[in-house]
Enzyme design. Sequence first.
Site, PDB file in Angstrom:
ATOM      1  N   ASP A  50       0.890  -1.358   0.046  1.00 57.56           N
ATOM      2  CA  ASP A  50       0.026   0.124  -0.008  1.00 57.56           C
ATOM      3  C   ASP A  50       0.875   1.292  -0.112  1.00 57.56           C
ATOM      4  OD1 ASP A  50      -1.698   2.220   1.129  1.00 57.56           O
ATOM      5  OD2 ASP A  50      -3.206   0.457   1.123  1.00 57.56           O
ATOM      6  N   SER A 100      -6.947   4.960  -0.463  1.00 62.08           N
ATOM      7  CA  SER A 100      -6.842   3.450  -0.525  1.00 62.08           C
ATOM      8  C   SER A 100      -8.224   2.684  -0.654  1.00 62.08           C
ATOM      9  CB  SER A 100      -6.074   2.602   0.780  1.00 62.08           C
ATOM     10  OG  SER A 100      -4.735   3.254   0.950  1.00 62.08           O
ATOM     11  N   HIS A 151      -9.282  -2.283   7.776  1.00 58.71           N
ATOM     12  CA  HIS A 151      -8.835  -0.959   7.077  1.00 58.71           C
ATOM     13  C   HIS A 151      -9.223  -1.013   5.645  1.00 58.71           C
ATOM     14  CE1 HIS A 151      -5.863   2.387   6.640  1.00 58.71           C
ATOM     15  NE2 HIS A 151      -6.383   2.476   7.908  1.00 58.71           N
ATOM     16  N   THR A 153      -8.004  -1.470   2.429  1.00 60.57           N
ATOM     17  CA  THR A 153      -7.725  -2.499   1.328  1.00 60.57           C
ATOM     18  C   THR A 153      -8.179  -3.757   1.548  1.00 60.57           C
ATOM     19  OG1 THR A 153      -5.639  -1.225   1.130  1.00 60.57           O
ATOM     20  CG2 THR A 153      -5.708  -3.128  -0.033  1.00 60.57           C
ATOM     21  N   GLU A 279      -1.697  -7.597   2.247  1.00 57.86           N
ATOM     22  CA  GLU A 279      -1.058  -6.110   2.302  1.00 57.86           C
ATOM     23  C   GLU A 279      -0.292  -5.768   3.254  1.00 57.86           C
ATOM     24  OE1 GLU A 279      -3.159  -1.770   2.809  1.00 57.86           O
ATOM     25  OE2 GLU A 279      -3.710  -3.548   4.053  1.00 57.86           O
ATOM     26  N   ASP A 284       2.279   2.531   3.660  1.00 60.55           N
ATOM     27  CA  ASP A 284       1.694   3.610   3.254  1.00 60.55           C
ATOM     28  C   ASP A 284       1.735   4.468   4.491  1.00 60.55           C
ATOM     29  OD1 ASP A 284      -0.218   5.158   1.633  1.00 60.55           O
ATOM     30  OD2 ASP A 284      -1.448   4.944   3.335  1.00 60.55           O
ATOM     31  N   ASP A 326      -1.484   0.108  -4.767  1.00 57.12           N
ATOM     32  CA  ASP A 326      -2.652   0.996  -5.035  1.00 57.12           C
ATOM     33  C   ASP A 326      -2.637   2.354  -5.429  1.00 57.12           C
ATOM     34  OD1 ASP A 326      -1.744   1.550  -2.268  1.00 57.12           O
ATOM     35  OD2 ASP A 326      -3.787   1.287  -1.404  1.00 57.12           O
ATOM     36  N   HIS A 431      -0.691  11.092  -0.672  1.00 54.95           N
ATOM     37  CA  HIS A 431      -0.598  10.272  -1.992  1.00 54.95           C
ATOM     38  C   HIS A 431      -0.187  10.999  -3.295  1.00 54.95           C
ATOM     39  CE1 HIS A 431      -3.559   7.390  -0.115  1.00 54.95           C
ATOM     40  NE2 HIS A 431      -2.749   7.238   0.824  1.00 54.95           N
TER      41      HIS A 431
END
Length: 467
Positions: A50, A100, A151, A153, A279, A284, A326, A431
Amino acid sequence: MNRRKFFKNGSILTLGTTLLHPFSSIANTIPYKEGTRNKKAKNIIIIVSDGMSIGTLNMTDLYLSRKTGKCSNWLQLYKENKVNRALMDMASASSIVTDSAAASASWGGGVRTNNGSLNVSENGEEYMPLWQKFKQVGKKAGCVTTVPITHATPAGFCINSKSRNAQEEIAEKYLEQKFDLMMGGGDNYFSPEKREDKKDMYQAFASQGYEVVKTRAEMFSASNGKPILGVFDADGLPYSMDRQNNKELLQKVPTLAEMTQKAINAMSNHPNGFVLQVEAGKVDWAAHGNDIAALIYDQVAHDEAIQVAMDFAEQDGETLVIITTDHGNANPGIIYGNEANVNFDSIQEYKHTNEWILNGIGKETSISQIKERVYYANNFALTDEESHQLLRYYTDLQTEDGLYNPRHLPFQDLAKMQQQHNSVGWISMQHSADYVELAMYGPGSSLLKPFVKNTDLHYLMLEAAEI
């Protein structure tokens, strides 16, 4: 064109065929990997890092190559030409920069949704998530992650929700769908002492036949004949580097690779096959914090999970392995300079993450204590001025809820100080709209085109499994 004439003239037949088999037109134009022609994917393992910018993949490969003499497992697959490879456009319905939730939902539901939404359109239309589709045809389905299992994802492959933040409700929806294995963090959303409604979700899962595990040892000893719920921390799991340097965490918290191996062991004996999402969610979080040690070590954890999946897939012969991310985040990279090599190699001496450093400082901490803490963790000395700069943030710390940095600790300031010593720069703490790396191995991988939209991946998985 008049809509009625469009349907009357038979164009719907062509359109329907394209929607149901979006990759059939290119299936014969890409060389098949040896041994996968005419096979369908009995199992699918999708491994997501992620928030992995290309710089994260690049730096981790350099880190491993310079430290161990061996490159990353991901890049080794490229070097050996074992995988089909593509770039993927990850835009959401509301922005060219996805979050995400919308990213996972594009894969899970096959439709682009607004940021923050999980398989629900702006007008409330719901799209059946992919893992539910596979459950309906008799496959086992599960997810493992280093962030809360509720979460964005994992949830994007599993359930419908207007908001990714409804994590207590997401936990309940997992039970309603009876997914076979769910492991990660997230005690906050299962424990009756922490949930707002005081529901005991652990008891609810146990009453439905789940084996509930809360430690690494319990996970290893859990029966492979029962569904498993594994929750190993209150929120996200500890960063891999901090876990590695803490004996208690080493014993209590499993690695991503260990969770992946347990998931495969628990589901691979099913006659109809299984689907598994893996994941590395804290890659991230590390990027949001410009935390280089956290970023690289958790990307290494993702890379170790790749090896577990590939070992199984190469032996099994009926498993499609998908490796991707992602979206980008913070776009870190090594900055040019005469000392770039030496500076970057200094990260090999780091003992702890920036999260560990900054959470161990308070307004009562002295300048000398700050310098000692940073030196212990990073093996370089802050100046008095830099130490004062960090300490100023602790005079009025925030305590409100929030993602990634709720206390407003000086992550960005510390990263800029570190840059002078490790030559790693960051463009932001957010992001980015990267076209992301996508690699596939096994049955169905030959369907992959060199450039795809995120929603294409949903249909490719169905096509590969002949669903």
